[in-house]
Design a protein around this motif. Structure first.
Motif, PDB file in Angstrom:
ATOM      1  N   VAL A 169      59.449 -57.153  11.082  1.00  0.00           N
ATOM      2  CA  VAL A 169      58.990 -56.143  12.039  1.00  0.00           C
ATOM      3  C   VAL A 169      57.990 -56.746  13.015  1.00  0.00           C
ATOM      4  O   VAL A 169      58.066 -56.508  14.224  1.00  0.00           O
ATOM      5  N   TRP A 170      57.054 -57.547  12.501  1.00  0.00           N
ATOM      6  CA  TRP A 170      56.072 -58.180  13.370  1.00  0.00           C
ATOM      7  C   TRP A 170      56.749 -59.102  14.392  1.00  0.00           C
ATOM      8  O   TRP A 170      56.410 -59.094  15.578  1.00  0.00           O
ATOM      9  N   SER A 171      57.721 -59.871  13.936  1.00  0.00           N
ATOM     10  CA  SER A 171      58.434 -60.789  14.834  1.00  0.00           C
ATOM     11  C   SER A 171      59.162 -60.022  15.925  1.00  0.00           C
ATOM     12  O   SER A 171      59.212 -60.465  17.085  1.00  0.00           O
ATOM     13  N   TRP A 172      59.714 -58.875  15.553  1.00  0.00           N
ATOM     14  CA  TRP A 172      60.420 -58.063  16.547  1.00  0.00           C
ATOM     15  C   TRP A 172      59.461 -57.544  17.619  1.00  0.00           C
ATOM     16  O   TRP A 172      59.767 -57.601  18.812  1.00  0.00           O
ATOM     17  N   TYR A 173      58.306 -57.076  17.193  1.00  0.00           N
ATOM     18  CA  TYR A 173      57.341 -56.583  18.180  1.00  0.00           C
ATOM     19  C   TYR A 173      56.790 -57.706  19.046  1.00  0.00           C
ATOM     20  O   TYR A 173      56.530 -57.510  20.248  1.00  0.00           O
ATOM     21  N   GLN A 174      56.626 -58.878  18.472  1.00  0.00           N
ATOM     22  CA  GLN A 174      56.199 -60.016  19.284  1.00  0.00           C
ATOM     23  C   GLN A 174      57.268 -60.369  20.315  1.00  0.00           C
ATOM     24  O   GLN A 174      56.956 -60.731  21.453  1.00  0.00           O
ATOM     25  N   TRP A 175      58.525 -60.257  19.936  1.00  0.00           N
ATOM     26  CA  TRP A 175      59.621 -60.468  20.883  1.00  0.00           C
ATOM     27  C   TRP A 175      59.591 -59.413  21.976  1.00  0.00           C
ATOM     28  O   TRP A 175      59.736 -59.729  23.170  1.00  0.00           O
ATOM     29  N   ARG A 176      59.354 -58.162  21.602  1.00  0.00           N
ATOM     30  CA  ARG A 176      59.260 -57.097  22.598  1.00  0.00           C
ATOM     31  C   ARG A 176      58.126 -57.378  23.582  1.00  0.00           C
ATOM     32  O   ARG A 176      58.265 -57.180  24.783  1.00  0.00           O
ATOM     33  N   ARG A 177      57.007 -57.844  23.051  1.00  0.00           N
ATOM     34  CA  ARG A 177      55.873 -58.160  23.918  1.00  0.00           C
ATOM     35  C   ARG A 177      56.210 -59.304  24.880  1.00  0.00           C
ATOM     36  O   ARG A 177      55.825 -59.273  26.048  1.00  0.00           O
ATOM     37  N   SER A 178      56.924 -60.275  24.380  1.00  0.00           N
ATOM     38  CA  SER A 178      57.300 -61.399  25.249  1.00  0.00           C
ATOM     39  C   SER A 178      58.248 -60.946  26.351  1.00  0.00           C
ATOM     40  O   SER A 178      58.231 -61.496  27.463  1.00  0.00           O
ATOM     41  N   GLU A 179      59.063 -59.929  26.059  1.00  0.00           N
ATOM     42  CA  GLU A 179      59.995 -59.406  27.054  1.00  0.00           C
ATOM     43  C   GLU A 179      59.274 -58.575  28.126  1.00  0.00           C
ATOM     44  O   GLU A 179      59.750 -58.467  29.257  1.00  0.00           O
ATOM     45  N   VAL A 180      58.140 -58.013  27.766  1.00  0.00           N
ATOM     46  CA  VAL A 180      57.430 -57.086  28.652  1.00  0.00           C
ATOM     47  C   VAL A 180      56.316 -57.752  29.446  1.00  0.00           C
ATOM     48  O   VAL A 180      55.937 -57.274  30.519  1.00  0.00           O
ATOM     49  N   LYS A 181      55.795 -58.865  28.950  1.00  0.00           N
ATOM     50  CA  LYS A 181      54.531 -59.413  29.484  1.00  0.00           C
ATOM     51  C   LYS A 181      54.560 -59.729  30.978  1.00  0.00           C
ATOM     52  O   LYS A 181      53.520 -59.674  31.635  1.00  0.00           O
ATOM     53  N   ASP A 182      55.731 -60.067  31.523  1.00  0.00           N
ATOM     54  CA  ASP A 182      55.807 -60.421  32.940  1.00  0.00           C
ATOM     55  C   ASP A 182      56.263 -59.263  33.832  1.00  0.00           C
ATOM     56  O   ASP A 182      56.401 -59.435  35.043  1.00  0.00           O
ATOM     57  N   LYS A 183      56.478 -58.100  33.236  1.00  0.00           N
ATOM     58  CA  LYS A 183      56.943 -56.953  34.021  1.00  0.00           C
ATOM     59  C   LYS A 183      55.780 -56.341  34.804  1.00  0.00           C
ATOM     60  O   LYS A 183      54.642 -56.336  34.343  1.00  0.00           O
ATOM     61  N   ARG A 184      56.092 -55.835  35.975  1.00  0.00           N
ATOM     62  CA  ARG A 184      55.066 -55.310  36.865  1.00  0.00           C
ATOM     63  C   ARG A 184      55.400 -53.877  37.303  1.00  0.00           C
ATOM     64  O   ARG A 184      56.565 -53.477  37.266  1.00  0.00           O
ATOM     65  N   PRO A 185      54.393 -53.129  37.728  1.00  0.00           N
ATOM     66  CA  PRO A 185      54.630 -51.744  38.170  1.00  0.00           C
ATOM     67  C   PRO A 185      55.605 -51.688  39.340  1.00  0.00           C
ATOM     68  O   PRO A 185      55.642 -52.590  40.177  1.00  0.00           O
ATOM     69  N   ASN A 186      56.385 -50.635  39.377  1.00  0.00           N
ATOM     70  CA  ASN A 186      57.307 -50.409  40.481  1.00  0.00           C
ATOM     71  C   ASN A 186      56.723 -49.338  41.408  1.00  0.00           C
ATOM     72  O   ASN A 186      55.638 -48.803  41.142  1.00  0.00           O
ATOM     73  N   PRO A 187      57.406 -49.019  42.512  1.00  0.00           N
ATOM     74  CA  PRO A 187      56.849 -48.041  43.461  1.00  0.00           C
ATOM     75  C   PRO A 187      56.503 -46.685  42.848  1.00  0.00           C
ATOM     76  O   PRO A 187      55.609 -45.992  43.353  1.00  0.00           O
TER      77      PRO A 187
END
Length: 255
Positions: free
Chosen positions: A68-86
């Motif tokens: 479970v921890w590894s999955w959440y770390q993967w989720r965080r890695s997928e999200v970390k570079d995302k930025r707000p949209n309009p």
């Protein structure tokens, strides 16, 4: 937009222009426009054989905390570079100008990312926050940032228990304070806006119903309308397309 869409937008502007207290609920759709997969999207890569529902619960963490921890770390890695949209930026602009408009804007989100905060908004998170952690044993908040690349379990500095993400898992209660804030905002608003959410996940889905019962106008912004009977005004367009125009028209109306 079509002529009907302009009519619906004008209705929304009129209603909002005459409201003081507005409650906004955002869901996965607004973050999807920034490239963040929705929770129910099919998993990819190493996780394609797992269902999110089978990982985001206490039983799974007790049975296999490393997984479970590894999955959440993967989720965080997928999200970390995302930025707000309009859409995020428009809501932040609206909140910043709320005082000038004579309004209070209560922004409630079911999302666990921090895109609202990145855009400059103040948001109440109903389902927790992806970048926060706490001990699964003593409940102590784990203050230090944890790099998404760290897949090994992290021990609590207070009791030695296993640190877990501060996310509301299936079967867990919503955090009391955020839920009370959301309930009060919904009950006391004159307009309730649902953005990018199917309004199917309870108890958050009950907020629109509560607002409606207390006399609020309900506006839905969703390219896939829910047609749940509570909605007074539908804006069936991506939030990033319709919100900037909506907020711009509100500002013009008050100038």
């Amino acid at each position: 937009m079509t002529s009907n869409a302009h009519i619906d937008l004008s209705k929304a502007v009129y209603v909002l222009n005459n409201a003081q207290h507005i409650c906004i609920l955002t869901g996965a759709g607004i973050s999807a426009e920034s490239g963040i997969p929705t929770f129910r999207d099919k998993q990819t890569g190493l996780w394609e054989n797992f269902r999110a529902e089978d990982l985001a619960n206490c039983d799974s963490f007790v049975r296999d905390p490393e997984l479970v921890w590894s999955w959440y770390q993967w989720r965080r890695s997928e999200v970390k570079d995302k930025r707000p949209n309009p859409a995020h930026e428009a809501l932040a602009t609206w909140q910043a100008k709320a005082g000038q408009l004579g309004q209070t804007i209560s922004l409630i989100t079911q999302n666990v990312d921090d895109l609202h905060e990145q855009a400059g908004s103040q948001a109440t998170h109903l389902h927790g926050e992806l970048w926060q952690n706490h001990c699964s044993e003593c409940g102590q908040t784990y203050e230090e940032a944890i790099d998404p690349a760290v897949t090994a379990l992290v021990p609590c500095k207070s009791c030695g228990g296993k640190v877990r993400p501060s996310i509301v898992w299936f079967g867990e209660m919503l955090p009391q304070e955020p839920w009370q804030i959301a309930q009060q905002a919904a009950e006391n608003c004159e307009v309730f806006i649902s953005i990018g959410t199917s309004s199917m996940v309870y108890p958050a889905a009950g907020l629109a119903q509560s607002a409606k019962q207390n006399g609020a106008t309900v506006i839905e912004i969703n390219p896939h309308p829910t047609d749940n009977g509570l909605v007074d005004i539908q804006l069936p367009y991506p939030a990033g397309e319709i919100l900037p125009e909506l907020v711009a028209q509100l500002s013009q109306a008050k100038n």
